[in-house]
Scaffold this motif. Structure first.
Motif, PDB file in Angstrom:
ATOM      1  N   GLU A 129       0.844  -1.342   0.062  1.00 18.09           N
ATOM      2  CA  GLU A 129       0.014   0.100   0.007  1.00 18.09           C
ATOM      3  C   GLU A 129       0.731   1.212  -0.265  1.00 18.09           C
ATOM      4  O   GLU A 129       0.673   2.250  -0.826  1.00 18.09           O
ATOM      5  N   ARG A 130       1.887   1.136   0.725  1.00 16.67           N
ATOM      6  CA  ARG A 130       2.671   2.485   0.724  1.00 16.67           C
ATOM      7  C   ARG A 130       3.410   2.653  -0.654  1.00 16.67           C
ATOM      8  O   ARG A 130       3.286   3.714  -1.161  1.00 16.67           O
ATOM      9  N   PHE A 131       3.714   1.897  -1.652  1.00 16.21           N
ATOM     10  CA  PHE A 131       4.256   2.096  -2.710  1.00 16.21           C
ATOM     11  C   PHE A 131       3.176   2.328  -3.654  1.00 16.21           C
ATOM     12  O   PHE A 131       3.196   3.220  -4.761  1.00 16.21           O
ATOM     13  N   TYR A 132       2.036   1.957  -3.561  1.00 18.40           N
ATOM     14  CA  TYR A 132       0.897   2.208  -4.261  1.00 18.40           C
ATOM     15  C   TYR A 132       0.494   3.663  -4.192  1.00 18.40           C
ATOM     16  O   TYR A 132       0.194   4.540  -5.031  1.00 18.40           O
ATOM     17  N   ARG A 133       0.625   4.339  -2.674  1.00 11.18           N
ATOM     18  CA  ARG A 133       0.355   5.692  -2.608  1.00 11.18           C
ATOM     19  C   ARG A 133       1.365   6.461  -3.194  1.00 11.18           C
ATOM     20  O   ARG A 133       1.057   7.632  -3.692  1.00 11.18           O
ATOM     21  N   HIS A 134       2.559   6.058  -3.114  1.00  8.80           N
ATOM     22  CA  HIS A 134       3.550   6.788  -3.457  1.00  8.80           C
ATOM     23  C   HIS A 134       3.506   6.939  -5.145  1.00  8.80           C
ATOM     24  O   HIS A 134       3.465   8.125  -5.560  1.00  8.80           O
ATOM     25  N   ILE A 135       3.169   6.115  -5.880  1.00 12.89           N
ATOM     26  CA  ILE A 135       3.012   6.010  -7.369  1.00 12.89           C
ATOM     27  C   ILE A 135       1.836   7.074  -7.669  1.00 12.89           C
ATOM     28  O   ILE A 135       1.990   8.015  -8.473  1.00 12.89           O
ATOM     29  N   PHE A 136       0.748   6.924  -6.798  1.00 13.83           N
ATOM     30  CA  PHE A 136      -0.493   7.431  -7.111  1.00 13.83           C
ATOM     31  C   PHE A 136      -0.268   9.159  -6.665  1.00 13.83           C
ATOM     32  O   PHE A 136      -0.533   9.916  -7.560  1.00 13.83           O
TER      33      PHE A 136
ATOM     34  N   THR B  52       2.737  10.756  -6.632  1.00  8.71           N
ATOM     35  CA  THR B  52       3.970  11.272  -7.354  1.00  8.71           C
ATOM     36  C   THR B  52       3.701  11.470  -9.063  1.00  8.71           C
ATOM     37  O   THR B  52       3.832  12.351  -9.657  1.00  8.71           O
ATOM     38  N   HIS B  53       3.329   9.993  -9.506  1.00  4.98           N
ATOM     39  CA  HIS B  53       3.262   9.968 -11.003  1.00  4.98           C
ATOM     40  C   HIS B  53       1.834  10.608 -11.398  1.00  4.98           C
ATOM     41  O   HIS B  53       1.848  11.013 -12.642  1.00  4.98           O
ATOM     42  N   PHE B  54       0.903  10.628 -10.738  1.00  8.50           N
ATOM     43  CA  PHE B  54      -0.656  11.054 -11.119  1.00  8.50           C
ATOM     44  C   PHE B  54      -0.996  12.263 -10.446  1.00  8.50           C
ATOM     45  O   PHE B  54      -1.936  12.799 -10.811  1.00  8.50           O
ATOM     46  N   ASN B  55      -0.237  12.971  -9.713  1.00 12.60           N
ATOM     47  CA  ASN B  55      -0.306  14.017  -8.887  1.00 12.60           C
ATOM     48  C   ASN B  55      -1.750  13.916  -8.223  1.00 12.60           C
ATOM     49  O   ASN B  55      -2.593  15.055  -8.169  1.00 12.60           O
TER      50      ASN B  55
END
Length: 87
Positions: A19-26, A28-31
């Motif tokens: 979940e932590r990495f999922y949130r990070h991608i959301f 940073t990459h999708f703003n």
């Protein structure tokens, strides 16, 4: 959304991210970010608030009825709370 992601991964037999990495991608990459709204707004109130002066006239009666119903529901809830403490 993370739960939906996990369900989709399970359905398609994919490896799931934490979940932590999922949130990070959301974030940073999708703003995009996740937060709990402070207050929900209903469609009736939002439509009235964003309407121009001409449209507000047509929405006024429905909005007033809606506010009266909301206030009545709030009063009933408060009286139910008071009653539950008495028992």
């Amino acid at each position: 959304m993370y739960k939906l992601y996990l369900a989709d991964c399970a359905e398609h037999t994919k490896i799931c991210l934490r979940e932590r990495f999922y949130r990070h991608i959301f974030n940073t990459h999708f703003n995009l970010s996740f937060h709990t709204p402070k207050k929900d707004h209903c469609v009736t109130c939002t439509a009235y608030e964003i309407a121009n002066a001409e449209t507000r006239v047509t929405l006024q009666e429905n909005y007033d009825r809606h506010i009266a119903f909301k206030n009545r529901a709030r009063q009933e809830k408060n009286s139910d709370k008071i009653e539950s403490v008495k028992l």
